[in-house]
Design an enzyme around this catalytic site. Structure first.
Site, PDB file in Angstrom:
ATOM      1  N   TYR A 130       7.808  24.626  82.703  1.00 29.77           N
ATOM      2  CA  TYR A 130       8.935  25.410  83.232  1.00 29.77           C
ATOM      3  C   TYR A 130      10.172  25.233  82.368  1.00 29.77           C
ATOM      4  O   TYR A 130      10.534  24.116  82.002  1.00 29.77           O
ATOM      5  CB  TYR A 130       9.269  24.962  84.654  1.00 29.77           C
ATOM      6  CG  TYR A 130       8.319  25.503  85.698  1.00 29.77           C
ATOM      7  CD1 TYR A 130       8.202  26.882  85.908  1.00 29.77           C
ATOM      8  CD2 TYR A 130       7.555  24.647  86.469  1.00 29.77           C
ATOM      9  CE1 TYR A 130       7.334  27.381  86.867  1.00 29.77           C
ATOM     10  CE2 TYR A 130       6.694  25.135  87.437  1.00 29.77           C
ATOM     11  CZ  TYR A 130       6.580  26.511  87.623  1.00 29.77           C
ATOM     12  OH  TYR A 130       5.725  26.991  88.571  1.00 29.77           O
ATOM     13  N   LYS A 183       9.341  -0.948 107.777  1.00 30.72           N
ATOM     14  CA  LYS A 183       9.804   0.376 108.207  1.00 30.72           C
ATOM     15  C   LYS A 183       9.361   1.435 107.202  1.00 30.72           C
ATOM     16  O   LYS A 183       8.935   1.104 106.089  1.00 30.72           O
ATOM     17  CB  LYS A 183      11.325   0.352 108.334  1.00 30.72           C
ATOM     18  CG  LYS A 183      12.034  -0.001 107.036  1.00 30.72           C
ATOM     19  CD  LYS A 183      13.450  -0.504 107.296  1.00 30.72           C
ATOM     20  CE  LYS A 183      14.191  -0.657 105.979  1.00 30.72           C
ATOM     21  NZ  LYS A 183      15.472  -1.337 106.159  1.00 30.72           N
TER      22      LYS A 183
HETATM   23  C1  LIG Z   1      15.683  -2.341 105.350  1.00 31.64           C
HETATM   24  C2  LIG Z   1      16.263  -3.554 105.936  1.00 31.64           C
HETATM   25  C3  LIG Z   1      15.926  -4.811 105.437  1.00 31.64           C
HETATM   26  C4  LIG Z   1      15.117  -4.996 104.164  1.00 31.64           C
HETATM   27  O1  LIG Z   1      15.950  -4.711 103.069  1.00 31.64           O
HETATM   28  P1  LIG Z   1      15.461  -4.799 101.548  1.00 31.64           P
HETATM   29  O2  LIG Z   1      16.685  -4.565 100.758  1.00 31.64           O
HETATM   30  O3  LIG Z   1      14.442  -3.720 101.377  1.00 31.64           O
HETATM   31  O4  LIG Z   1      14.874  -6.147 101.344  1.00 31.64           O
HETATM   32  C5  LIG Z   1      16.414  -5.920 106.107  1.00 31.64           C
HETATM   33  N1  LIG Z   1      17.210  -5.779 107.196  1.00 31.64           N
HETATM   34  C6  LIG Z   1      17.574  -4.582 107.688  1.00 31.64           C
HETATM   35  C7  LIG Z   1      18.469  -4.511 108.871  1.00 31.64           C
HETATM   36  C8  LIG Z   1      17.127  -3.423 107.056  1.00 31.64           C
HETATM   37  O5  LIG Z   1      17.521  -2.230 107.515  1.00 31.64           O
END
Ligand SMILES: *Cc1c(COP(=O)(O)O)cnc(C)c1O
Length: 351
Positions: A251, A42
């Protein structure tokens, strides 16, 4: 119109190590024991480029990918079609139905409304069980058989809220998840994210869903030895200048020189995801020389101390190791924010 074919060499980039990515997936797959590791890709593969990540992991044998929404599923559809399963974690809204009904990806049904929406299609899906995180998912008590009968459920999954900690929530969630599984017909089960894999075989079920650890994140000490760094930042020195005692830098003058020394100005800044939390705290390297960040990080520029590398000059490149645990300590940001926040302006250079 200017000439589109004349190259414009980048002044900063994200260097990505595909061998490390694949080694991380293999390590997580091995640590998953009897379960198979999928991959959470994702947010554009946690910012590194979902298409490249999927290509490398498909070649390594990964067969289950997890995206957040249907745009992300479409982005990798030509790569995954007929080779791997893709689950859309945010589920399916009414507005998504025209696309979802013809997509090879599966929605993860998160509510009874989504179940009612999807059931008439007679197509495969996953479901999310709310085992106590209370984010998305169907409550354990709501699994009356007539509500989900007729669904073609591939994975019945749940998600751990605190797998990076050792509190009581992990085993509480495990218990509730198991109770739901007793009444939910499905092909496969899936609970653990990256940190959950390190909780041991009770948490593995059929499929694990690592994300951040594929990309170099280490959320539990058990994973420290087996996860390699995937992303390194590199930036070019645009200018070198000498500061004299009393000279103020950047800055709000967060750095004032107490001796005379050289500084290099780099072509990278918070617009690239190198956040202001690294001001006076971040570190760059050049052949072993340490080049601390001086003063406040600007939108497009960073100043580094060249005291230990006085030979460096305009046009030279320096590395920011970007080990996610160290970078998290330096910046006060989570490893997740650091990796997903890398800016679009930086080219992703896979090697
Ligand atoms: C993002 C996500 C994962 C992966 O999680 P990590 O902590 O990045 O390994 C797995 N399952 C779901 C439902 C998620 O939203």
């Amino acid at each position: 119109m200017s000439e589109a074919n004349i190259p414009i060499p980048a002044t900063a980039r994200v260097k990505l190590d595909s061998k490390a990515l694949v080694a991380n997936w293999r390590a997580l797959n091995r640590l998953s024991g009897a379960a198979t590791a999928g991959a959470a890709v994702k947010a554009n593969g946690y910012g590194l480029g979902a298409r490249d990540v999927v290509r490398h992991l498909l070649a390594a044998g990964c067969k289950d990918f997890f995206v957040a929404n249907w745009q992300e599923a479409r982005e990798i559809e030509d790569l995954t079609a007929s080779k791997a399963s893709v689950s859309v974690l945010n589920g399916v809204r009414e507005l998504d139905m025209p696309f979802a009904l013809q997509s090879p990806a599966k929605p993860v049904l998160n509510s009874l409304e989504q179940v009612a929406r999807w059931r008439p299609a007679g197509r495969p899906c996953d479901i999310m069980i709310n085992s106590g995180m209370n984010r998305l998912g169907i409550n354990v008590d709501d699994f009356a058989t007539d509500l989900i009968s007729g669904l073609k459920i591939d994975m019945a999954m749940s998600h751990l809220a605190s797998a990076d900690e050792d509190g009581p929530q992990n085993s509480d969630q495990l218990t509730r998840y198991r109770a739901a599984l007793a009444v939910v017909p499905r092909s496969r089960t899936s609970l653990a994210n990256s940190a959950g894999i390190a909780l041991g075989s009770d948490y593995h079920f059929d499929v694990t869903r690592p994300g951040v650890s594929l990309y170099g994140g280490v959320q539990r000490p058990e994973l420290a030895g087996c996860i390699q760094q995937v992303a390194t930042l590199q930036a070019e020195i645009l200018q070198v200048r000498m500061l004299q005692p009393g000279d103020r830098l950047g800055y709000n003058a967060l750095y004032t020189a107490r001796r005379s020394h050289a500084v290099g100005i780099l072509a990278m800044g918070y617009a690239d995801g190198y956040w202001r939390g690294f001001s006076n705290r971040g570190l760059f390297l050049h052949s072993g020389a340490k080049l601390p960040v001086l003063g406040r990080v600007s939108m497009d520029l960073i100043a580094i101390d060249l005291s230990d590398a006085s030979g460096l000059t305009e046009g030279d490149w320096v590395d920011c190791p970007y080990d996610l645990r160290t970078a998290s300590d330096q910046s006060g940001l989570s490893q997740y924010e650091l990796i997903t926040g890398l800016g679009h302006r930086l080219p992703r250079d896979w090697a």
